[in-house]
Scaffold this motif. Structure first.
Motif, PDB file in Angstrom:
ATOM      1  N   ILE A 159       1.067  -1.099   0.117  1.00 48.90           N
ATOM      2  CA  ILE A 159       0.241   0.131  -0.151  1.00 48.90           C
ATOM      3  C   ILE A 159       0.870   1.603  -0.088  1.00 48.90           C
ATOM      4  N   MET A 160       0.254   2.104  -1.032  1.00 49.75           N
ATOM      5  CA  MET A 160       1.939   3.108  -1.012  1.00 49.75           C
ATOM      6  C   MET A 160       0.855   4.538  -0.803  1.00 49.75           C
ATOM      7  N   THR A 161       1.327   4.989   0.308  1.00 52.19           N
ATOM      8  CA  THR A 161       0.938   6.112   1.212  1.00 52.19           C
ATOM      9  C   THR A 161       1.618   7.338   1.048  1.00 52.19           C
ATOM     10  N   SER A 162       1.125   8.967   1.417  1.00 51.81           N
ATOM     11  CA  SER A 162       1.382  10.133   1.200  1.00 51.81           C
ATOM     12  C   SER A 162       2.360  10.314   2.454  1.00 51.81           C
ATOM     13  N   HIS A 163       3.089  10.732   2.377  1.00 51.74           N
ATOM     14  CA  HIS A 163       3.756  12.040   3.660  1.00 51.74           C
ATOM     15  C   HIS A 163       2.557  12.418   4.581  1.00 51.74           C
ATOM     16  N   THR A 169      -2.537   5.959   7.925  1.00 50.60           N
ATOM     17  CA  THR A 169      -3.095   4.749   7.371  1.00 50.60           C
ATOM     18  C   THR A 169      -2.535   3.585   8.556  1.00 50.60           C
ATOM     19  N   GLU A 170      -1.750   3.770   8.303  1.00 51.99           N
ATOM     20  CA  GLU A 170      -0.786   1.698   9.334  1.00 51.99           C
ATOM     21  C   GLU A 170      -1.286   2.357  10.353  1.00 51.99           C
ATOM     22  N   HIS A 187       2.167  -4.361   3.679  1.00 50.36           N
ATOM     23  CA  HIS A 187       3.290  -3.325   3.016  1.00 50.36           C
ATOM     24  C   HIS A 187       3.608  -1.936   3.446  1.00 50.36           C
ATOM     25  N   PHE A 188       2.991  -1.426   3.916  1.00 48.08           N
ATOM     26  CA  PHE A 188       3.517   0.098   3.616  1.00 48.08           C
ATOM     27  C   PHE A 188       4.553   0.560   2.988  1.00 48.08           C
ATOM     28  N   ALA A 230      10.609  -2.999  -1.663  1.00 48.68           N
ATOM     29  CA  ALA A 230       9.203  -3.302  -2.008  1.00 48.68           C
ATOM     30  C   ALA A 230       9.246  -4.487  -2.395  1.00 48.68           C
ATOM     31  N   LEU A 231      10.425  -4.195  -3.592  1.00 47.82           N
ATOM     32  CA  LEU A 231      10.627  -4.561  -4.683  1.00 47.82           C
ATOM     33  C   LEU A 231      11.936  -6.553  -4.090  1.00 47.82           C
TER      34      LEU A 231
END
Ligand code: UTP
Length: 483
Positions: A159-163, A169-170, A187-188, A230-231
């Motif tokens: 899950i991609m979040t922003s600053h 979100t977490e 995974h965030f 993540a990769l």
């Protein structure tokens, strides 16, 4: 090179790059304020900013999009629209095999600002289902869990979040115990940011000690997947295929075996789902071919005359193939696209786009300025811009009702109301497909609320399997919740 990677002190590096104004109020900042400003400044790749200013803002900057040598892209039609049913069945089997082998991860981009919805940048927490008011994140979590159970391999979910929304979100997931998922598989990571600049290319300050920064677009997800590790994690877990979707779309099939299978069987590095545009001016990107490569041309970049053009052979829109922002990407392709460009270096580079905005800033004396009209530009990358770089880039058709009903606006089109109705219509279709009649209006909408939990059914196939086992069958009435 980001400013932090240089051995030079940051203020000097900024001054040398003509961006000394970023530190104009240094002497007025507290110790902590200085540290925070240095941290922000260290995120900025000054070479990249200079390149963007030159190429996107400079006099004689090339237009971001050209329309020469443009033609509609081909796509794989669904069986209902003439596609080969046996080929779709082969694709499903290949996708299911990949899911059983644990090769697929789900990936949600949730770093947007959600300005149109006006929901405080945490769209994933927005209550979206008709009866239980489950938040978007819960809907995806339950679908991902159900798919993991169906294929006997729990999925990793990135899950991609922003600053701006990362911590919230977490905390939201922690408060809900990851909605039943194994926390070790959720995974965030934060996406990158870009500084806003004025029309002379000078980085803007939001206040005396804060640089005006904003998320670098959903295209920034490719770099962020790489940078966050993540990769690498995917590699060590044997995941080679990434199922990408947006946080605002409750009906999306988070992992769709047919889509995954088409992608893998065709040896594509990146694939996309299309729907036929509902009407010429619908605000979807258009799948096209240009200079032999697959591209998406945004609705704002395709002249209305072309959007309305009819193909004389089919009687349908010539550029009628709309992008709904659902993709499959190969892990290694993401790695290749994620490299940050260095001046003069070869290799594929996701382009930035310029968006002129009203950017809150300070004047030379440090007083706040709220501009009444655009005073500068933000820079964003779009994930679909990776398509032209992909080997065997592929577009497949999907049925809109089974994949796309985004929550973008507070009211009207693509709003909570339309998403709610589309979910209800979907449940009704599933019920009808197993022979359970539901009275509806002409648009397929029932007169009452009901809901199907993803663990009961997250598509027609899984719904039918659960329904068959259900005894006795429930009355289809207001408040029905199948779980
Ligand atoms: P949108 O283009 O709808 O933007 O994003 P948005 O920021 O969510 O909403 P508005 O335009 O401010 O109203 C499409 C998807 O891309 C993600 C969003 O979270 C959404 O899932 N996105 C967008 C990012 O993850 N990062 C970004 O920088 C931009």
């Amino acid at each position: 090179m980001s400013a932090a990677e240089s051995s030079h002190p940051l203020p000097e590096r900024f001054a040398e790059a003509g961006q000394g104004q970023v530190f104009a109020f240094w002497s007025q900042l507290s110790e902590e304020g200085r540290r925070a400003l240095l941290e922000q400044a260290a995120e900025i790749n000054l070479d990249e900013v200079a390149r963007l200013v030159r190429t996107l803002l400079g006099r004689g900057a090339a237009p971001a999009v050209t329309l020469n040598d443009l033609e509609p892209a081909s796509y794989v039609p669904r069986p209902e629209s003439g596609g080969e049913a046996a080929a779709w069945a082969r694709a499903r089997a290949a996708g299911e095999e990949a899911l059983r082998a644990g090769k697929v991860a789900a990936f949600t981009v949730a770093g947007g600002q959600g300005t149109r919805l006006g929901y405080d940048g945490r769209k994933g927490t927005f209550p979206v289902t008709p009866l239980k008011r489950k938040p978007l994140f819960q809907v995806f979590a339950e679908k991902i869990k159900a798919a993991g159970q169906r294929y006997g391999r729990p999925l990793h979910w990135f899950i991609m979040t922003s600053h701006a929304n990362h911590a919230a979100t977490e905390a939201f997931f922690a408060a809900h115990r990851c909605f039943g998922l194994d926390a070790a598989r959720v995974h965030f990571f934060r996406q990158g940011r870009m500084p806003a600049v004025d029309f002379d290319g000078r980085i803007l300050l939001e206040s005396k000690g804060v640089i005006a920064m904003s998320p670098d677009g959903h295209g920034g997800s490719l770099r962020a997947l790489h940078r966050s590790g993540a990769l690498d994690l995917m590699k060590s877990e044997g995941v080679d295929t990434v199922s990408y979707f947006q946080v605002d779309n409750p009906v999306v099939r988070c992992v769709d075996p047919e889509f995954i299978g088409w992608h893998r069987l065709q040896g594509a590095e990146m694939s996309a789902k299309m729907v036929s545009k509902a009407y010429p001016e619908e605000k979807l990107g258009h799948f096209c071919r240009q200079h032999g490569r697959l591209v998406v041309i945004e609705y704002s970049d395709l002249p209305l005359a072309l959007q309305r053009e009819i193909d004389p052979q089919t009687g349908r829109l010539r550029y009628g193939s709309g992008s709904i922002a659902i993709h499959i990407l190969d892990r290694d392709f993401i790695g290749r696209m994620a490299a940050e460009p260095r001046e003069g270096a070869a290799g594929p580079v996701l382009p930035f786009h310029r968006a002129d905005k009203k950017i809150a800033t300070v004047d030379a004396a440090g007083n706040p300025v709220q501009p009444g009209r655009p005073n500068g530009a933000k820079f964003e990358m779009f994930v679909f811009d990776a398509l032209p770089f992909a080997r065997n880039g592929l577009v497949i058709e999907t049925q809109r009702a089974d994949d796309f009903s985004p929550v973008k606006n507070a009211e009207g089109m693509d709003s909570p109301q339309t998403a709610r109705e589309d979910q209800l219509r979907q449940y009704v279709r599933w019920l009808r497909s197993v022979g359970a009649p539901v009275a509806t209006d002409a648009s397929g909408l029932p007169a009452f609320d009901l809901e199907v939990a993803p663990r009961f059914g997250y598509d027609e196939v899984s719904f039918a399997a659960s329904w068959e086992k259900l005894t006795p069958k429930p009355a289809i009435a207001d408040g029905l919740y199948l779980e």
